[in-house]
Scaffold this motif. Sequence first.
Motif, mmCIF file in Angstrom:
data_model
loop_
_atom_site.group_PDB
_atom_site.id
_atom_site.type_symbol
_atom_site.label_atom_id
_atom_site.label_comp_id
_atom_site.label_asym_id
_atom_site.label_seq_id
_atom_site.Cartn_x
_atom_site.Cartn_y
_atom_site.Cartn_z
ATOM 1 N N LEU A 32 0.784 -1.075 -0.117
ATOM 2 C CA LEU A 32 -0.021 0.121 -0.129
ATOM 3 C C LEU A 32 0.816 1.306 0.059
ATOM 4 O O LEU A 32 1.978 1.191 0.539
ATOM 5 N N ILE A 33 0.525 2.229 -0.536
ATOM 6 C CA ILE A 33 1.004 3.648 -0.516
ATOM 7 C C ILE A 33 0.348 4.274 0.441
ATOM 8 O O ILE A 33 -0.704 4.929 0.326
ATOM 9 N N ASP A 46 -5.708 7.123 10.709
ATOM 10 C CA ASP A 46 -4.195 7.530 11.065
ATOM 11 C C ASP A 46 -3.322 7.483 9.572
ATOM 12 O O ASP A 46 -2.262 8.254 9.608
ATOM 13 N N PHE A 47 -3.797 6.686 8.697
ATOM 14 C CA PHE A 47 -3.201 6.487 7.485
ATOM 15 C C PHE A 47 -4.352 6.732 6.394
ATOM 16 O O PHE A 47 -5.188 6.395 6.394
ATOM 17 N N ILE A 48 -3.770 7.142 5.125
ATOM 18 C CA ILE A 48 -4.501 7.202 4.114
ATOM 19 C C ILE A 48 -3.666 6.373 3.033
ATOM 20 O O ILE A 48 -2.403 6.307 3.104
ATOM 21 N N SER A 49 -4.345 5.603 2.175
ATOM 22 C CA SER A 49 -3.683 4.855 1.146
ATOM 23 C C SER A 49 -4.169 5.127 -0.272
ATOM 24 O O SER A 49 -5.233 5.767 -0.511
ATOM 25 N N GLY A 54 -2.753 6.976 -8.136
ATOM 26 C CA GLY A 54 -2.955 8.160 -7.085
ATOM 27 C C GLY A 54 -4.285 8.130 -6.640
ATOM 28 O O GLY A 54 -4.404 9.068 -5.835
ATOM 29 N N SER A 55 -5.304 7.160 -6.915
ATOM 30 C CA SER A 55 -6.616 7.389 -6.277
ATOM 31 C C SER A 55 -6.628 7.293 -4.844
ATOM 32 O O SER A 55 -5.943 6.104 -4.577
#
Length: 160
Positions: A32-33, A46-49, A54-55
């Motif tokens: 995951l990015i 706490d994190f977004i992926s 880039g979506s």
Amino acid sequence: MDKETLTNHITRLGKRDFETACRLVLSKVFNLIAVNVDGAGDGGTDFISFDLDGSRTKVAYQITTQKNDIKNKAYKDAAKSISRLKVQSFYFLTTYPLSETETRILEQEIADELKISAKVFSSSTIAGLLIDKELVGDFLNDTNYPDLRAYNSSSLDYRE
């Protein structure tokens, strides 16, 4: 390092170092990015992926070093993420050493009651993932944790 030793170490981590362990697991194990967005107004994650294009993904990642009322916290965080971010999947990563049975029951309760996919990772699971994917060295380096690799035999004081 064996799993029990690493699990005990993760259980005692502070938030900054636990975030490092979680980032490694999310990025290197699940590809995951993941970007840390923890703070006021984070909407319950706490994190977004991101996908490769880039979506943003519709997933919430909540991490905690809290040691009590973990099951209630996970449930409340999942509900908050659904209402504020309209997520479809929820990851809860904790330093608390939940048993495998407790983990599966919590995942099922969140899935059944909130109608969302839920994954719960305790300190033991995180330790296992770091070991299986050979990420322990990266984790120790990123957290500046001194280990035996930092010493050579000529600098080791056996009296210490």
